[in-house]
Design an enzyme around this catalytic site. Structure first.
Site, PDB file in Angstrom:
ATOM      1  N   SER A  21      74.257 -49.239  55.111  1.00  0.00           N
ATOM      2  CA  SER A  21      74.231 -50.701  55.055  1.00  0.00           C
ATOM      3  C   SER A  21      73.943 -51.249  56.432  1.00  0.00           C
ATOM      4  CB  SER A  21      75.577 -51.235  54.578  1.00  0.00           C
ATOM      5  OG  SER A  21      75.628 -52.633  54.793  1.00  0.00           O
TER       6      SER A  21
ATOM      7  N   ALA B 193      83.532 -47.619  55.983  1.00  0.00           N
ATOM      8  CA  ALA B 193      83.079 -46.526  55.116  1.00  0.00           C
ATOM      9  C   ALA B 193      81.596 -46.228  55.333  1.00  0.00           C
ATOM     10  CB  ALA B 193      83.334 -46.891  53.660  1.00  0.00           C
ATOM     11  N   LYS B 194      80.786 -47.271  55.458  1.00  0.00           N
ATOM     12  CA  LYS B 194      79.351 -47.051  55.658  1.00  0.00           C
ATOM     13  C   LYS B 194      79.075 -46.431  57.035  1.00  0.00           C
ATOM     14  CE  LYS B 194      77.403 -48.323  51.768  1.00  0.00           C
ATOM     15  NZ  LYS B 194      76.800 -47.302  50.893  1.00  0.00           N
TER      16      LYS B 194
ATOM     17  N   ASP C  47      82.498 -39.102  36.215  1.00  0.00           N
ATOM     18  CA  ASP C  47      83.320 -39.877  37.135  1.00  0.00           C
ATOM     19  C   ASP C  47      83.148 -39.223  38.502  1.00  0.00           C
ATOM     20  OD1 ASP C  47      85.242 -40.955  38.722  1.00  0.00           O
ATOM     21  OD2 ASP C  47      86.941 -40.501  37.412  1.00  0.00           O
TER      22      ASP C  47
ATOM     23  N   GLY D 234      74.583 -42.881  40.319  1.00  0.00           N
ATOM     24  CA  GLY D 234      74.589 -44.329  40.156  1.00  0.00           C
ATOM     25  C   GLY D 234      73.242 -44.809  39.652  1.00  0.00           C
TER      26      GLY D 234
ATOM     27  N   TYR E 132      84.471 -52.020  54.051  1.00  0.00           N
ATOM     28  CA  TYR E 132      83.158 -51.525  53.621  1.00  0.00           C
ATOM     29  C   TYR E 132      82.360 -50.983  54.813  1.00  0.00           C
ATOM     30  CZ  TYR E 132      78.343 -51.931  51.796  1.00  0.00           C
ATOM     31  OH  TYR E 132      77.037 -51.708  51.429  1.00  0.00           O
TER      32      TYR E 132
END
Lengths: 395, 76
Positions: A289, A305-306, A209, A158, A302
């Site tokens: 996060s 997942a974090k 990807d 990323g 979210y």
């Protein structure tokens, strides 16, 4: 010193020492054993020995010398010794001290030694059996890494995102070559590559990807072909975070977050770890996060997942640290990037106002900590989570 | 326009010159901004703009930018 594995049954060592009068004087001074048989010639002459006899333990103390300095040497723990004093030792005798390994106990790392002291007439004056535990210094293989002059190489997943871009540039400033991963934005990737090169570091851009296993393998392969190695993996990929109330969530909302945060992270780590194991060194940095510890509404997909990423980071850190791979994470609060562009201004202002340092996190704040975790300065951190939130949450 | 009026209200409540109130003004850099004056500020803003500031917003208005945002939202 010899390591236990290097010692074989039948190994021998020898040392020679000539007994002089001052040896006896020092022994008496040290131990207080001034038995007249050892120190008084007149007294000795009245005994069957006729002349002073050297203390038996003085001769035997050279067994300590041979064990402590030669077989096995430094770190030897001498815990048992049988002794028979067979003949008297006199001043002027030349003693040959011999030790030979008779047995090894692999489980306890103990060696058994035949110990003998001979005089200049090849007569055995003292004999016995010693037992010694071989203590090795606690230097794990991962600590004896070779320090290379060549720059380390970092793969930034990323690399064209807000934090990813800042990370590429920070790593270049700190002397890393950079493999810049991008998904679609080749133009931006090339701009970042140029920026890295301005800092006198090498860079390549690689498209992949990250939800495609073959793409990931190809990306790792290209990176290794370009730089021979990958020392650092910074997982900076992220996906949008739509605000969705719990009652409106569908399982695919969770899956989308899990795929980017967990599946891709897992697959990339699995692909890069063999290379790091081969080198005996690696750094992996994941991005968490603050919301996983200080949750807010409408983000359960979210946050789930974090939170899973915290578990993945810790468990892999535990498993891979013995192989020299340090996995850590950074946990920023709200970062002002494109990804958070849709968050209402009011939320951003309020967050800044409620933060002791009175601003939102910047991508550069996160990149600085990532670069620290990528560097050798953080080599004793594993499974750590560094929070970057301006004091907003002190846990 | 509201921008200027908000600063005038703040100037009156905190008893400081309006020129000293920047866009970055907050309880961190205005010494007089204590809890009592904060309540006076809310009342003064409500009076000036003819609005009622919801209770849940009262604690949020800790700097000029947030006041401006909330007042503009209410006035919409």
């Amino acid at each position: 010193m010899k390591k236990y594995a290097e010692i074989n049954v039948g190994d021998k060592e020898t040392l020679i020492h000539t007994i002089i009068k001052s040896d006896i004087e020092k022994f008496v001074q040290l131990t207080g054993d001034d038995n007249r048989l050892h120190v008084d010639e007149k007294f000795a002459s009245t005994t069957q020995f006729k002349k002073p006899v050297v203390h038996g333990m003085l001769g035997a103390s050279f067994i300590s010398t041979i064990i402590g300095t030669k077989l096995p040497g430094d770190g030897a723990l001498w815990f048992s010794q049988s002794l028979e004093f067979l003949l008297p030792v006199r001043i002027g005798d030349v003693l040959t001290v011999r030790a030979e390994v008779l047995k090894k106990n692999d489980k306890e790392q103990i060696i058994e030694l035949k110990t003998e002291i001979h005089n200049q007439n090849r007569q055995i004056v003292t004999k016995g059996i010693a037992k010694v535990k071989v203590i090795e210094t606690e230097v794990a293989p991962i600590e004896v890494e070779k320090k290379e002059d060549t720059p380390k190489t970092a793969l930034v997943i990323g690399g064209t995102g807000g934090i990813g871009k800042a990370t590429c540039i920070q790593l270049a400033k700190d002397g890393f070559n950079v493999i810049i991963h991008y998904n679609k934005n080749k133009t931006l990737a090339e701009e970042i590559k140029a920026e890295v090169e301005k800092h006198k570091q090498k860079a390549i851009i690689v498209s992949a990807d990250i939800l495609n296993d073959a793409d990931i393998k190809e990306m790792i392969s290209k990176g290794i072909r370009a730089f021979d190695k990958i020392d650092v993996l910074a997982n900076c990929a992220a996906t949008g975070i739509p605000n969705i109330k719990f009652q409106d969530l569908v399982w695919t909302d969770f899956l989308q977050q899990m795929e980017v945060n967990i599946k891709s992270t897992f697959t990339i780590i699995q692909a890069v770890v063999p290379e790091m194991i081969k080198n005996g060194y690696g750094k992996i940095i994941n991005i968490g996060s603050l919301s996983a510890e200080k949750p807010n509404a409408d983000w359960s997909h979210y946050i789930t997942a974090k939170s899973a990423l915290i578990g993945l980071t810790k468990s892999l850190a535990f498993e891979l640290a013995p192989k020299g791979i340090r996995i850590n994470m950074v946990t920023p609060s709200l970062v002002n990037t494109e990804l958070t562009a849709d968050i209402p201004v009011k939320i951003k202002l309020l967050t800044a106002a409620q933060t002791p340092l009175r601003r939102l996190a910047l991508a550069a704040d996160v990149a600085g900590v990532i670069s620290f975790l990528a560097s050798e300065k953080s080599d004793f951190l594993a499974g750590e989570n560094i929070r970057i939130n301006g004091g907003q949450a002190m846990i | 326009m509201e921008n200027k009026k908000i600063k005038q209200v703040m100037s009156a409540v905190f008893e400081i010159p309006v020129e000293s109130i920047s866009d970055d003004a907050s309880s961190d850099n205005i010494e007089n901004w204590d809890s009592l004056r904060h309540l006076n500020l809310i009342l003064a803003l409500e009076e000036e703009f003819g609005v009622s500031i919801p209770d849940e917003e009262v604690g949020n208005l800790v700097n000029f930018k947030l006041i401006e945002l909330v007042i503009n939202d209410i006035l919409k």
